[in-house]
Structures are given as C-alpha cells and as structure tokens.
Design a protein around this motif. Structure first.
Motif, PDB file in Angstrom:
ATOM      1  N   GLU A 128       0.672  -1.116   0.034  1.00  0.00           N
ATOM      2  CA  GLU A 128       0.156   0.199   0.132  1.00  0.00           C
ATOM      3  C   GLU A 128       0.726   1.573   0.022  1.00  0.00           C
ATOM      4  O   GLU A 128       0.305   2.360  -0.052  1.00  0.00           O
ATOM      5  N   ALA A 129       2.197   1.110  -0.163  1.00  0.00           N
ATOM      6  CA  ALA A 129       2.899   2.202   0.108  1.00  0.00           C
ATOM      7  C   ALA A 129       3.184   3.244  -1.191  1.00  0.00           C
ATOM      8  O   ALA A 129       2.929   2.695  -2.190  1.00  0.00           O
ATOM      9  N   GLY A 147      11.728 -14.206   9.493  1.00  0.00           N
ATOM     10  CA  GLY A 147      11.572 -15.305   8.821  1.00  0.00           C
ATOM     11  C   GLY A 147      10.603 -15.530   7.874  1.00  0.00           C
ATOM     12  O   GLY A 147      10.223 -16.537   7.256  1.00  0.00           O
ATOM     13  N   GLU A 148       9.657 -14.369   7.731  1.00  0.00           N
ATOM     14  CA  GLU A 148       8.447 -14.603   7.154  1.00  0.00           C
ATOM     15  C   GLU A 148       8.963 -14.458   5.336  1.00  0.00           C
ATOM     16  O   GLU A 148      10.012 -13.823   5.010  1.00  0.00           O
ATOM     17  N   MET A 149       7.961 -15.084   4.684  1.00  0.00           N
ATOM     18  CA  MET A 149       8.101 -15.010   3.360  1.00  0.00           C
ATOM     19  C   MET A 149       7.201 -14.214   2.407  1.00  0.00           C
ATOM     20  O   MET A 149       6.025 -14.347   2.443  1.00  0.00           O
ATOM     21  N   MET A 150       7.529 -13.107   2.018  1.00  0.00           N
ATOM     22  CA  MET A 150       6.713 -12.465   1.026  1.00  0.00           C
ATOM     23  C   MET A 150       5.757 -12.999   0.160  1.00  0.00           C
ATOM     24  O   MET A 150       6.651 -13.765  -0.728  1.00  0.00           O
ATOM     25  N   ASP A 151       4.576 -12.986  -0.152  1.00  0.00           N
ATOM     26  CA  ASP A 151       3.614 -13.545  -0.991  1.00  0.00           C
ATOM     27  C   ASP A 151       4.139 -13.398  -2.609  1.00  0.00           C
ATOM     28  O   ASP A 151       4.463 -12.124  -2.831  1.00  0.00           O
ATOM     29  N   LYS A 156       4.936  -9.628  -7.173  1.00  0.00           N
ATOM     30  CA  LYS A 156       4.679  -9.148  -8.609  1.00  0.00           C
ATOM     31  C   LYS A 156       4.182  -7.917  -8.754  1.00  0.00           C
ATOM     32  O   LYS A 156       4.362  -7.170  -9.445  1.00  0.00           O
ATOM     33  N   GLU A 157       3.128  -7.676  -7.911  1.00  0.00           N
ATOM     34  CA  GLU A 157       2.380  -6.554  -7.856  1.00  0.00           C
ATOM     35  C   GLU A 157       3.249  -5.277  -7.710  1.00  0.00           C
ATOM     36  O   GLU A 157       3.091  -4.196  -8.153  1.00  0.00           O
ATOM     37  N   LEU A 158       4.044  -5.718  -6.525  1.00  0.00           N
ATOM     38  CA  LEU A 158       4.886  -4.441  -6.263  1.00  0.00           C
ATOM     39  C   LEU A 158       5.731  -4.012  -7.493  1.00  0.00           C
ATOM     40  O   LEU A 158       6.055  -2.764  -7.421  1.00  0.00           O
ATOM     41  N   LEU A 159       6.343  -5.240  -8.069  1.00  0.00           N
ATOM     42  CA  LEU A 159       7.361  -4.872  -9.127  1.00  0.00           C
ATOM     43  C   LEU A 159       6.510  -4.338 -10.233  1.00  0.00           C
ATOM     44  O   LEU A 159       7.082  -3.329 -10.836  1.00  0.00           O
ATOM     45  N   PHE A 190      11.229  -8.614 -15.385  1.00  0.00           N
ATOM     46  CA  PHE A 190      10.894  -7.522 -14.626  1.00  0.00           C
ATOM     47  C   PHE A 190      12.378  -6.968 -14.722  1.00  0.00           C
ATOM     48  O   PHE A 190      13.257  -7.179 -14.015  1.00  0.00           O
ATOM     49  N   PRO A 191      12.444  -6.063 -15.633  1.00  0.00           N
ATOM     50  CA  PRO A 191      13.715  -5.118 -15.802  1.00  0.00           C
ATOM     51  C   PRO A 191      14.137  -4.327 -14.418  1.00  0.00           C
ATOM     52  O   PRO A 191      15.012  -4.181 -14.280  1.00  0.00           O
ATOM     53  N   ASN A 192      13.372  -4.139 -13.600  1.00  0.00           N
ATOM     54  CA  ASN A 192      13.534  -3.483 -12.401  1.00  0.00           C
ATOM     55  C   ASN A 192      13.586  -4.250 -11.350  1.00  0.00           C
ATOM     56  O   ASN A 192      13.643  -3.641  -9.886  1.00  0.00           O
ATOM     57  N   LEU A 193      13.805  -5.579 -11.343  1.00  0.00           N
ATOM     58  CA  LEU A 193      14.177  -6.378 -10.089  1.00  0.00           C
ATOM     59  C   LEU A 193      15.848  -6.788  -9.863  1.00  0.00           C
ATOM     60  O   LEU A 193      16.338  -6.991 -11.103  1.00  0.00           O
ATOM     61  N   VAL A 194      15.891  -6.596  -8.625  1.00  0.00           N
ATOM     62  CA  VAL A 194      17.306  -6.961  -8.483  1.00  0.00           C
ATOM     63  C   VAL A 194      17.415  -7.763  -7.292  1.00  0.00           C
ATOM     64  O   VAL A 194      16.624  -7.897  -6.364  1.00  0.00           O
ATOM     65  N   VAL A 195      18.162  -9.024  -7.462  1.00  0.00           N
ATOM     66  CA  VAL A 195      18.522  -9.981  -6.286  1.00  0.00           C
ATOM     67  C   VAL A 195      19.678  -9.895  -5.867  1.00  0.00           C
ATOM     68  O   VAL A 195      20.689 -10.050  -6.471  1.00  0.00           O
ATOM     69  N   LEU A 196      19.561 -10.118  -4.462  1.00  0.00           N
ATOM     70  CA  LEU A 196      20.701 -10.134  -3.735  1.00  0.00           C
ATOM     71  C   LEU A 196      21.065 -11.616  -3.075  1.00  0.00           C
ATOM     72  O   LEU A 196      20.106 -12.156  -2.503  1.00  0.00           O
ATOM     73  N   ARG A 197      22.289 -12.108  -3.306  1.00  0.00           N
ATOM     74  CA  ARG A 197      22.591 -13.490  -2.732  1.00  0.00           C
ATOM     75  C   ARG A 197      23.859 -13.525  -1.946  1.00  0.00           C
ATOM     76  O   ARG A 197      24.471 -12.466  -1.948  1.00  0.00           O
TER      77      ARG A 197
END
Length: 329
Positions: A128-129, A147-151, A156-159, A190-197
């Motif tokens: 909602e932000a 420890g929770e996992m975002m749905d 996807k909706e946020l992206l 999703f070109p605006n997605l970045v993942v950290l590992r």
C-alpha cells in the motif's frame, strides 16, 4: 523501462577507474600494476602477488550456472552488504532520493542509506506504500528477523507498480532454506528487479564475505562503475568455487535439510515451553519474550535480543542440543 534513466546522472556519465585488470592485455611479463614480482606464498594455488580481476570470471560463471542466469547478469561483491551500498550509491542522489523499507527488516538497508546521505522511508505495508519518491525498495525475502516469506503475487504486484519509478531489491540471503521460492528466474520478465545473494548462510561461508548481485545487464554495468577495483580476493574466489562443485552443492543442500529439521524441532520445544514462535523460512526462529534471551544466556547460549523478542539462529545439532539444555535449565 530504461534502467539508465533511474541511475544518478553522474553515474551514467562516469568512466570507471581503469585498473590494470580492467584494461587487460596479453604479455609474457606484466609490469603494469605496481605489483610484487614472483611467488610470495609457497604452496598456494593462485598468483596472490597479482591483483585479481575486476570480477572473478570463473566464479561468476559457476554461480550463474548454479542459479540459472547469464554471467553478465551477475556482480560479485564483498558480501550482500556491499551490494546494498553499491545500489544506493549508483541510483540514489544524496539529499534528494530515498529508499523504502518495511520494518522490522535487515538493519543495513537503513544504515547504508543514512551513510550515503539518502532519506530512508518506512511503511507498514509495501503493498500500500506510495512509491513516487523511492528509487529503491528493499524486500528481505525470507525476512530478517521475522523469517516470513512475502507472497509471490504481492511481490509481482509491487514490481509492476514500481516499474519506471524504482528498483525492487529482493534480498535472498536466506533463500536456500526455501529454494523453490527464489525469484531469480523473474529477472528476464522484470527489468526493475534486483536480487541479492550470499555465501554466508546456507553455504556456511560467512567468513569469506562474498555476495552476488543479480540483475539485468544494464543494471549490472552501472553497478560495476561504482564498485571498487579488485573486489574479490583470489583465495576467496578459489574457496567459493569449491562450494559450487557438485560435491559442494550436495553438502550445502544436506546442511539445509539438517537446519530445516532442527528449526522445526526447536519451534516445537519453544512452543512446549509456552513461547509464541513466528513461522520461519530461514535459518533462525523469532520467538516472543525478551526473557527468553536471558534464560538462554544463563545457560551459556547467546541469542539475539530484539526488544521483547528473541531471535535464535539454527546452528549445528550439537549447538542446538545446548540450546535445548538452556531451555530446560
């Protein structure tokens, strides 16, 4: 969306430092980088008298194969923490731009933002932000410390909402403990997605201080401009490559299975003692009750106190037996 349009104007124009390794070149003798000549550590595999490459190419190739992306979609960093800072430095103009987080979450997002002179905005719900002012939205998934996992659908909706406005940075430091929930495969869509590992958790190599940024090639090229030269030490790269062999990956996955089983057992033990435990997809549990921290400490076990909650990392079976002893003490 053009990622370059989101980057800071000076970063778009920046010519990165032209280190000896970045310039490259072939020769029989190298006297171009002010390095020491000859071997300096007998028996070590790797010429540590020479600077490493701008990126550890073989390690990047191995990691790309492990997670199923192209090598050009990876940037190796000194821990995921450096990835966080490099993203902020590349995309957020000091005193003008902001990052967005949903507390409680990993504290280094805010610390890195503040040290870079970037406003840190918080929200009770990323769904909602207002995203209009944020350049980077950080999503720790699984979240630390809960420890929770975002749905996945909510992510996807946020992206989609952030497209053209901000990068969504999904921190997957703990994802191996719930490997099927990784969103690395979404990079192409999703070109605006970045993942950290990271290698610090499931791989058991926190002392290496090695992380990976996963993003589309345009984003990686921008981040590479900001990253300091020679970021990954030669011994670090050599050790990490061992973890990515078939044997190394099998050992990691066996460790994950053990940790997940120990986590379930500990959750049951805590609940039997009357503690409320949050569901976790990571290698830790968060339990209600600050007094739990004191009880464990009295039994010789140091956990992490977070207000009126206590976070317990899932260690080895021997370490968790000590936790159980402290609980029963």
């Amino acid at each position: 969306m053009n990622i370059f349009d989101l980057a800071r104007p000076n970063i778009r124009e920046l010519v990165p430092y032209q280190s000896a390794r970045r310039i490259g070149g072939e020769a029989a003798v190298f006297v171009n980088a002010n390095e020491a000549g000859g071997a300096v550590l007998a028996g070590f595999e790797g010429a540590i008298n020479r600077y490493p490459g701008a990126q550890p190419l073989e390690l990047v190739q191995d990691y790309a194969a492990y997670i199923g992306v192209k090598p050009g979609q990876l940037l190796a960093t000194r821990g995921a923490d450096e990835g966080i800072e490099v993203l902020i430095r590349a995309f957020c103009e000091p005193e003008l731009d902001s990052i967005l987080i949903q507390p409680p979450t990993y504290g280094m997002y805010a610390i890195s933002g503040e040290t870079c002179g970037v406003q840190v905005k918080t929200t009770v719900s990323l769904q909602e932000a207002d995203l209009s002012d944020a350049k980077l939205v950080f999503v720790c998934r699984p979240n630390n410390p809960t420890g929770e996992m975002m749905d996945a659908q909510q992510l996807k909706e946020l992206l989609i909402r952030a497209n053209g406005r901000a990068l969504v940075v999904v921190d997957e430091a703990y994802i191996e403990f719930s490997e099927a929930d990784s969103v690395v495969s979404w990079i192409e869509d999703f070109p605006n997605l970045v993942v950290l590992r990271t290698f610090s958790k499931a791989f058991g190599m926190a002392g290496l201080r090695l992380g990976m940024v996963v993003a589309n090639e345009d984003c990686i090229s921008l981040l590479a401009k900001v990253l300091a030269p020679y970021p990954i030490a030669t011994p670090v790269s050599a050790i990490a490559r061992q973890a990515l062999t078939n044997e190394g990956l099998a050992a990691m996955r066996a460790r994950v299975r053990e940790v997940n089983a120990l986590r379930g057992a500990l959750a049951g033990q805590l609940e039997d003692k009357g503690y409320k435990v949050l569901p976790s997809s990571a290698n830790f549990l968060l339990a209600e009750g600050g007094e739990l921290f004191d009880k464990l400490l009295a039994g010789g076990v140091l956990a992490r106190k977070l207000g009126n909650q206590t976070r317990i990392s899932i260690g080895s079976s021997d370490e968790m037996a000590k936790v159980q002893e402290a609980l029963n003490g």
